[in-house]
Design an enzyme around this catalytic site. Structure first.
Site, PDB file in Angstrom:
ATOM      1  N   ARG A   1       0.822  -1.218   0.000  1.00 43.04           N
ATOM      2  CA  ARG A   1       0.000   0.000   0.000  1.00 43.04           C
ATOM      3  C   ARG A   1       0.854   1.266   0.000  1.00 43.04           C
ATOM      4  O   ARG A   1       0.493   2.278   0.598  1.00 43.04           O
ATOM      5  CB  ARG A   1      -0.960   0.042   1.198  1.00 43.04           C
ATOM      6  CG  ARG A   1      -2.046  -1.024   1.132  1.00 43.04           C
ATOM      7  CD  ARG A   1      -3.285  -0.603   1.924  1.00 43.04           C
ATOM      8  NE  ARG A   1      -4.062  -1.781   2.255  1.00 43.04           N
ATOM      9  CZ  ARG A   1      -4.275  -2.226   3.491  1.00 43.04           C
ATOM     10  NH1 ARG A   1      -3.786  -1.580   4.525  1.00 43.04           N
ATOM     11  NH2 ARG A   1      -4.979  -3.306   3.696  1.00 43.04           N
TER      12      ARG A   1
ATOM     13  N   ARG B   1      -3.601   6.146   0.889  1.00 41.42           N
ATOM     14  CA  ARG B   1      -4.254   7.347   1.420  1.00 41.42           C
ATOM     15  C   ARG B   1      -3.396   8.136   2.402  1.00 41.42           C
ATOM     16  O   ARG B   1      -3.764   9.238   2.787  1.00 41.42           O
ATOM     17  CB  ARG B   1      -5.580   6.962   2.093  1.00 41.42           C
ATOM     18  CG  ARG B   1      -6.686   6.635   1.096  1.00 41.42           C
ATOM     19  CD  ARG B   1      -7.957   6.183   1.790  1.00 41.42           C
ATOM     20  NE  ARG B   1      -7.798   4.874   2.399  1.00 41.42           N
ATOM     21  CZ  ARG B   1      -8.640   4.365   3.304  1.00 41.42           C
ATOM     22  NH1 ARG B   1      -9.672   5.069   3.715  1.00 41.42           N
ATOM     23  NH2 ARG B   1      -8.436   3.166   3.800  1.00 41.42           N
TER      24      ARG B   1
ATOM     25  N   ARG C   1      -7.657  10.984  -5.907  1.00 43.96           N
ATOM     26  CA  ARG C   1      -8.802  10.081  -5.786  1.00 43.96           C
ATOM     27  C   ARG C   1     -10.095  10.791  -5.370  1.00 43.96           C
ATOM     28  O   ARG C   1     -11.167  10.193  -5.424  1.00 43.96           O
ATOM     29  CB  ARG C   1      -8.482   9.015  -4.715  1.00 43.96           C
ATOM     30  CG  ARG C   1      -7.463   7.960  -5.143  1.00 43.96           C
ATOM     31  CD  ARG C   1      -8.110   6.730  -5.756  1.00 43.96           C
ATOM     32  NE  ARG C   1      -9.101   6.147  -4.867  1.00 43.96           N
ATOM     33  CZ  ARG C   1     -10.406   6.240  -5.038  1.00 43.96           C
ATOM     34  NH1 ARG C   1     -10.894   6.908  -6.076  1.00 43.96           N
ATOM     35  NH2 ARG C   1     -11.241   5.689  -4.190  1.00 43.96           N
TER      36      ARG C   1
ATOM     37  N   ASP D   1      -6.576  -3.729  -7.272  1.00 44.01           N
ATOM     38  CA  ASP D   1      -7.210  -4.343  -6.101  1.00 44.01           C
ATOM     39  C   ASP D   1      -7.382  -5.833  -6.362  1.00 44.01           C
ATOM     40  O   ASP D   1      -7.617  -6.249  -7.505  1.00 44.01           O
ATOM     41  CB  ASP D   1      -8.578  -3.704  -5.840  1.00 44.01           C
ATOM     42  CG  ASP D   1      -9.106  -4.057  -4.457  1.00 44.01           C
ATOM     43  OD1 ASP D   1      -9.804  -5.087  -4.331  1.00 44.01           O
ATOM     44  OD2 ASP D   1      -8.791  -3.329  -3.496  1.00 44.01           O
TER      45      ASP D   1
ATOM     46  N   TYR E   1     -14.006 -13.461   0.630  1.00 43.08           N
ATOM     47  CA  TYR E   1     -14.704 -12.195   0.332  1.00 43.08           C
ATOM     48  C   TYR E   1     -16.023 -12.464  -0.404  1.00 43.08           C
ATOM     49  O   TYR E   1     -17.053 -11.837  -0.129  1.00 43.08           O
ATOM     50  CB  TYR E   1     -13.833 -11.297  -0.545  1.00 43.08           C
ATOM     51  CG  TYR E   1     -12.902 -10.384   0.217  1.00 43.08           C
ATOM     52  CD1 TYR E   1     -13.386  -9.335   0.998  1.00 43.08           C
ATOM     53  CD2 TYR E   1     -11.514 -10.556   0.146  1.00 43.08           C
ATOM     54  CE1 TYR E   1     -12.539  -8.485   1.685  1.00 43.08           C
ATOM     55  CE2 TYR E   1     -10.642  -9.709   0.832  1.00 43.08           C
ATOM     56  CZ  TYR E   1     -11.169  -8.682   1.600  1.00 43.08           C
ATOM     57  OH  TYR E   1     -10.316  -7.841   2.284  1.00 43.08           O
TER      58      TYR E   1
END
Length: 369
Positions: free
Chosen positions: A38, A42, A51, A87, A165
């Protein structure tokens, strides 16, 4: 180079820093290479700005946006590798499932798999070029735009992690719905895991053809399984992926690329993972570096494993932690990383301190040995 050539997976700029690739292959290096899971994330203000107001998966489908987000951390820090912005859940989407990224909630499947008959909703044959070509185009564009500064890593989620998931319908602490399938519907579970494996193999192969110079497979939910379930429902598929990708690369006349397996909280399987056709085993922070070296017996390079939360410490303390970590792993066959991804509230300056500390301490250590 004209714009048209940026979309072709050929005539890539020559690589000037191959430290990461050499470490992955267990070769001598002048310093330990470092990158962060990552690292395009963010915690960077420029990432948040890029974004802002945009749908997450729409961003994933834009090669230009993915390229820009991949390059952002490289402009700030001397990382030794880039990892394509994407992703793991693009694979369930390619199988026909609807996946949305809900702000503040994370990934959501409005219609998760509930019973084995729900597998009929999935595509049994996936044309990866048609369904995931946007990732390949992002990789090709990014390889060109990196201008040979560092290698580019492609990735995919592992079958068990994706399956969990798809059944849970999003994140889960216990994975109890997905694990219930393993106990109640073992045959259907294997059917789904085989389907996912087939798509992942073609997807990773497509990433290499597009320009990826290494591959990482994320088994993020290994920690929810015990050793017996892991050996039945995760490990065979992880091994199958690495073996088949390598065989297909050879058949296609393409060079082998280093492959990394990262099974978070899967320390019970370390010996098995080190004999699974991957050149590198990624570690989380719950494993002692010296113990990991002993248990893997020099069969693989190791990657990891600083606790991400150590980045909340002072820069001096970060430097001490890094020194201890590098001394534990040694400088050969080692790629420095965190034991998980960067968190959104982390200070970019501390990320820079981490990278600099890895380079400085490993250079000193390499010079002494």
């Amino acid at each position: 180079m004209d714009k048209d050539n940026l979309i072709l997976p050929k005539d890539f700029p020559e690589l000037t820093n191959d430290t990461f690739l050499r470490a992955a292959r267990g070769e001598e290096v002048q310093h330990v290479p470092v990158w962060c899971m990552r690292q395009a994330g963010r915690y960077l203000p420029e990432f948040r700005e890029s974004r802002a107001g945009k749908d997450f998966f729409a961003t994933c489908r834009s090669p230009e946006a993915c390229c820009e987000l991949t390059l952002q951390p490289l402009r700030r820090f001397p990382f030794d590798a880039a990892i394509i912005f994407s992703d793991i859940l693009v694979v369930p989407q390619a199988l026909g499932m609807d996946v949305q990224m809900a702000p503040g909630k994370g990934p959501t499947f409005p219609e998760p798999l509930k019973e084995p008959e729900d597998l009929l909703r999935l595509r049994t044959k996936v044309d990866v070029d048609a369904e995931l070509g946007y990732v390949f185009r992002a990789i090709t564009l990014t390889r060109h735009k990196l201008e040979g500064k560092v290698p580019l890593i492609g990735f995919a989620g592992a079958p068990w992690t994706l399956m969990s998931y798809m059944i849970e319908g999003g994140g889960s602490i216990t994975q109890s719905k997905a694990k219930a399938w393993l106990y109640r519907h073992p045959e259907a579970s294997h059917r789904l895991l085989r389907l996912l494996t087939d798509v992942i193999v073609e997807y990773l192969l497509g990433q290499v053809k597009a320009g990826a110079q290494a591959l990482q497979v994320f088994e993020s939910h290994a920690g929810c399984l015990g050793p017996v379930e892991f050996k039945e429902f995760a490990l065979p598929y992880l091994r199958d992926i690495a073996r088949r990708v390598k065989d297909k690369l050879k058949e296609s006349g393409l060079d082998n690329v280093p492959m990394i397996v990262f099974a978070k909280d899967g320390h019970y399987a370390l010996e098995d993972l080190s004999q699974s056709y991957y050149e590198v085993v990624g570690l989380d922070w719950t494993i002692d570096p010296r113990s990991a070296r002993e248990r893997t017996g020099g069969r693989v390079s190791l990657q990891g494993n600083m606790d991400p939360c150590a980045l909340y410490a002072t820069k001096e303390r970060i430097s001490e932690i890094v020194k201890h970590m590098v001394e534990g792993f040694g400088t050969k066959g080692y790629i420095a990383n965190l034991g998980h991804g960067l968190y959104p509230d982390m200070d970019p300056e501390n990320v820079g301190a981490f990278v600099d500390a890895v380079h400085a301490h490993s250079r000193q250590l390499a010079n002494r040995s």
